[in-house]
Design a protein around this motif. Structure first.
Motif, PDB file in Angstrom:
ATOM      1  N   ARG A 188      30.673  21.808  49.102  1.00 26.91           N
ATOM      2  CA  ARG A 188      30.161  22.872  49.981  1.00 26.91           C
ATOM      3  C   ARG A 188      30.380  22.582  51.468  1.00 26.91           C
ATOM      4  NH1 ARG A 188      27.689  26.837  47.408  1.00 26.91           N
ATOM      5  NH2 ARG A 188      26.442  27.458  49.193  1.00 26.91           N
ATOM      6  N   LEU A 189      31.320  21.693  51.774  1.00 24.05           N
ATOM      7  CA  LEU A 189      31.626  21.402  53.181  1.00 24.05           C
ATOM      8  C   LEU A 189      32.301  22.598  53.840  1.00 24.05           C
ATOM      9  CD1 LEU A 189      32.906  17.720  52.815  1.00 24.05           C
ATOM     10  CD2 LEU A 189      30.604  18.520  53.417  1.00 24.05           C
ATOM     11  N   GLY A 190      33.128  23.302  53.097  1.00 24.97           N
ATOM     12  CA  GLY A 190      33.753  24.516  53.621  1.00 24.97           C
ATOM     13  C   GLY A 190      32.708  25.564  53.960  1.00 24.97           C
ATOM     14  N   HIS A 191      31.713  25.714  53.090  1.00 26.36           N
ATOM     15  CA  HIS A 191      30.617  26.658  53.358  1.00 26.36           C
ATOM     16  C   HIS A 191      29.910  26.290  54.651  1.00 26.36           C
ATOM     17  CE1 HIS A 191      30.202  28.903  49.444  1.00 26.36           C
ATOM     18  NE2 HIS A 191      31.056  27.960  49.122  1.00 26.36           N
ATOM     19  N   LEU A 192      29.621  25.002  54.821  1.00 22.99           N
ATOM     20  CA  LEU A 192      28.907  24.554  56.014  1.00 22.99           C
ATOM     21  C   LEU A 192      29.717  24.804  57.276  1.00 22.99           C
ATOM     22  CD1 LEU A 192      26.668  23.159  57.582  1.00 22.99           C
ATOM     23  CD2 LEU A 192      27.722  20.956  56.973  1.00 22.99           C
ATOM     24  N   ILE A 193      30.992  24.499  57.245  1.00 18.53           N
ATOM     25  CA  ILE A 193      31.777  24.655  58.475  1.00 18.53           C
ATOM     26  C   ILE A 193      31.973  26.132  58.816  1.00 18.53           C
ATOM     27  CG2 ILE A 193      34.195  24.589  57.676  1.00 18.53           C
ATOM     28  CD1 ILE A 193      34.310  22.224  59.955  1.00 18.53           C
ATOM     29  N   ILE A 194      32.125  26.988  57.812  1.00 17.35           N
ATOM     30  CA  ILE A 194      32.244  28.427  58.078  1.00 17.35           C
ATOM     31  C   ILE A 194      30.915  28.975  58.588  1.00 17.35           C
ATOM     32  CG2 ILE A 194      32.614  30.703  57.026  1.00 17.35           C
ATOM     33  CD1 ILE A 194      35.202  29.099  57.555  1.00 17.35           C
TER      34      ILE A 194
ATOM     35  N   ASP B 211      42.128  35.392  58.748  1.00 15.71           N
ATOM     36  CA  ASP B 211      43.186  35.705  57.793  1.00 15.71           C
ATOM     37  C   ASP B 211      43.134  34.625  56.720  1.00 15.71           C
ATOM     38  OD1 ASP B 211      44.147  37.730  59.526  1.00 15.71           O
ATOM     39  OD2 ASP B 211      45.362  36.268  60.600  1.00 15.71           O
ATOM     40  N   CYS B 212      43.428  35.011  55.483  1.00 17.24           N
ATOM     41  CA  CYS B 212      43.435  33.998  54.423  1.00 17.24           C
ATOM     42  C   CYS B 212      44.438  34.407  53.335  1.00 17.24           C
ATOM     43  CB  CYS B 212      42.049  33.802  53.835  1.00 17.24           C
ATOM     44  SG  CYS B 212      41.425  35.198  52.872  1.00 17.24           S
ATOM     45  N   ARG B 213      44.736  33.432  52.509  1.00 19.43           N
ATOM     46  CA  ARG B 213      45.592  33.702  51.359  1.00 19.43           C
ATOM     47  C   ARG B 213      44.814  34.559  50.364  1.00 19.43           C
ATOM     48  NH1 ARG B 213      45.910  28.132  51.805  1.00 19.43           N
ATOM     49  NH2 ARG B 213      44.863  27.937  49.811  1.00 19.43           N
ATOM     50  N   ASP B 214      45.526  35.355  49.585  1.00 14.47           N
ATOM     51  CA  ASP B 214      44.888  36.259  48.625  1.00 14.47           C
ATOM     52  C   ASP B 214      43.899  35.543  47.712  1.00 14.47           C
ATOM     53  OD1 ASP B 214      46.307  38.351  49.680  1.00 14.47           O
ATOM     54  OD2 ASP B 214      47.747  38.493  48.029  1.00 14.47           O
ATOM     55  N   GLU B 215      44.254  34.347  47.259  1.00 14.53           N
ATOM     56  CA  GLU B 215      43.376  33.636  46.324  1.00 14.53           C
ATOM     57  C   GLU B 215      42.075  33.150  46.971  1.00 14.53           C
ATOM     58  OE1 GLU B 215      46.549  30.562  47.581  1.00 14.53           O
ATOM     59  OE2 GLU B 215      46.563  32.665  47.026  1.00 14.53           O
ATOM     60  N   MET B 216      41.978  33.226  48.291  1.00 15.89           N
ATOM     61  CA  MET B 216      40.758  32.800  48.995  1.00 15.89           C
ATOM     62  C   MET B 216      39.845  33.970  49.364  1.00 15.89           C
ATOM     63  SD  MET B 216      40.929  29.564  48.972  1.00 15.89           S
ATOM     64  CE  MET B 216      39.532  29.208  50.008  1.00 15.89           C
ATOM     65  N   ILE B 217      40.276  35.198  49.111  1.00 15.43           N
ATOM     66  CA  ILE B 217      39.483  36.364  49.509  1.00 15.43           C
ATOM     67  C   ILE B 217      38.090  36.335  48.876  1.00 15.43           C
ATOM     68  CG2 ILE B 217      39.299  38.885  49.317  1.00 15.43           C
ATOM     69  CD1 ILE B 217      42.370  38.980  49.717  1.00 15.43           C
ATOM     70  N   GLY B 218      37.998  36.044  47.597  1.00 18.08           N
ATOM     71  CA  GLY B 218      36.704  36.001  46.916  1.00 18.08           C
ATOM     72  C   GLY B 218      35.769  34.959  47.511  1.00 18.08           C
ATOM     73  N   TRP B 219      36.318  33.805  47.853  1.00 16.14           N
ATOM     74  CA  TRP B 219      35.514  32.742  48.454  1.00 16.14           C
ATOM     75  C   TRP B 219      34.942  33.202  49.795  1.00 16.14           C
ATOM     76  CZ3 TRP B 219      35.765  29.315  52.708  1.00 16.14           C
ATOM     77  CH2 TRP B 219      34.944  28.194  52.620  1.00 16.14           C
ATOM     78  N   TYR B 220      35.780  33.816  50.630  1.00 19.44           N
ATOM     79  CA  TYR B 220      35.307  34.301  51.930  1.00 19.44           C
ATOM     80  C   TYR B 220      34.349  35.489  51.769  1.00 19.44           C
ATOM     81  CZ  TYR B 220      38.291  31.141  54.536  1.00 19.44           C
ATOM     82  OH  TYR B 220      38.863  30.007  55.079  1.00 19.44           O
ATOM     83  N   ASN B 221      34.553  36.321  50.738  1.00 12.64           N
ATOM     84  CA  ASN B 221      33.593  37.406  50.477  1.00 12.64           C
ATOM     85  C   ASN B 221      32.190  36.842  50.238  1.00 12.64           C
ATOM     86  OD1 ASN B 221      35.864  39.552  48.561  1.00 12.64           O
ATOM     87  ND2 ASN B 221      35.459  39.514  50.747  1.00 12.64           N
ATOM     88  N   LYS B 222      32.105  35.739  49.506  1.00 12.67           N
ATOM     89  CA  LYS B 222      30.805  35.115  49.231  1.00 12.67           C
ATOM     90  C   LYS B 222      30.144  34.608  50.520  1.00 12.67           C
ATOM     91  CE  LYS B 222      32.083  33.609  44.620  1.00 12.67           C
ATOM     92  NZ  LYS B 222      32.460  32.472  43.780  1.00 12.67           N
ATOM     93  N   LEU B 223      30.932  34.399  51.551  1.00 13.28           N
ATOM     94  CA  LEU B 223      30.405  33.916  52.829  1.00 13.28           C
ATOM     95  C   LEU B 223      30.153  35.057  53.811  1.00 13.28           C
ATOM     96  CD1 LEU B 223      32.650  30.750  53.204  1.00 13.28           C
ATOM     97  CD2 LEU B 223      30.282  30.874  52.440  1.00 13.28           C
ATOM     98  N   GLY B 224      30.265  36.306  53.314  1.00 11.33           N
ATOM     99  CA  GLY B 224      29.919  37.460  54.135  1.00 11.33           C
ATOM    100  C   GLY B 224      31.083  38.210  54.758  1.00 11.33           C
TER     101      GLY B 224
END
Length: 184
Positions: A130-136, A154-167
């Motif tokens: 969860r270090l990515g969550h913390l830094i974002i 901007d992010c790669r398509d496969e990361m869209i869901g991860w960033y959606n979870k972060l708002g």
């Protein structure tokens, strides 16, 4: 006797700003980091702590010697628009996570600022913690503290869901990113 060693460290932005962020409405915070991990601004010594090697897990870095690193660091610091934030594993003396918040001045929205997140990377040995969550989350709070009217990335398509979870959301009428690359 007070410890003044941190004052001598050349950070890319004032480290005190991180201490002023309010994580009370966040699911994560620096307080949840293990004792050997430290959230802080990028510093010149990170050249020797594997910062460029970490970035190479994200994209091509090229050959950047220490002199070039320090020159670019000083340019970015003097601009006052770059908030490169890292997590260091102090036991290993290595930078293991990084992300950049970049701000730009606008005439729109009452001559406001917008912010953009770039170069998000977590060392492959530390993913899943969860270090990515913390830094974002840190960069989101920082953008708010800097009075930015919006934050994008901007992010790669496969990361869209991860960033959606972060708002982050894709706005259907504005979900296109167009690019001209001058270097592959």
């Amino acid at each position: 006797m007070e410890n003044h060693s941190e004052e001598k460290i050349d950070y890319i932005y004032c480290s005190q700003v991180l201490k002023s962020l309010d994580y009370s409405n966040s699911v994560t915070s620096p307080a949840k980091l293990s004792k050997n991990l430290k959230l802080r601004p990028l510093q010149t010594d990170d050249y020797h702590k594997g910062y460029l090697e970490l970035l190479s897990q994200l994209t091509d870095v090229g050959t950047v010697d220490e002199k070039q690193f320090i020159e670019r660091f000083n340019q970015m610091k003097s601009d006052g628009k770059y908030y490169i934030t890292v997590i260091e594993d102090c036991d290993r003396n290595r930078v293991i996570c990084s992300a950049t918040l970049f701000t730009e001045y606008k005439f729109i929205h009452n001559a406001s600022k917008r912010a953009r997140i770039e170069d998000v990377v977590v060392d492959s040995d530390y993913r899943g913690q969860r270090l990515g969550h913390l830094i974002i989350e840190t960069l989101k709070l920082l953008a708010q503290k800097l009075d930015c009217y919006k934050l994008t990335l901007d992010c790669r398509d496969e990361m869209i869901g991860w960033y959606n979870k972060l708002g982050f959301i894709a706005i259907p009428t504005r979900a296109n990113m167009l690019t001209i690359r001058f270097i592959s």
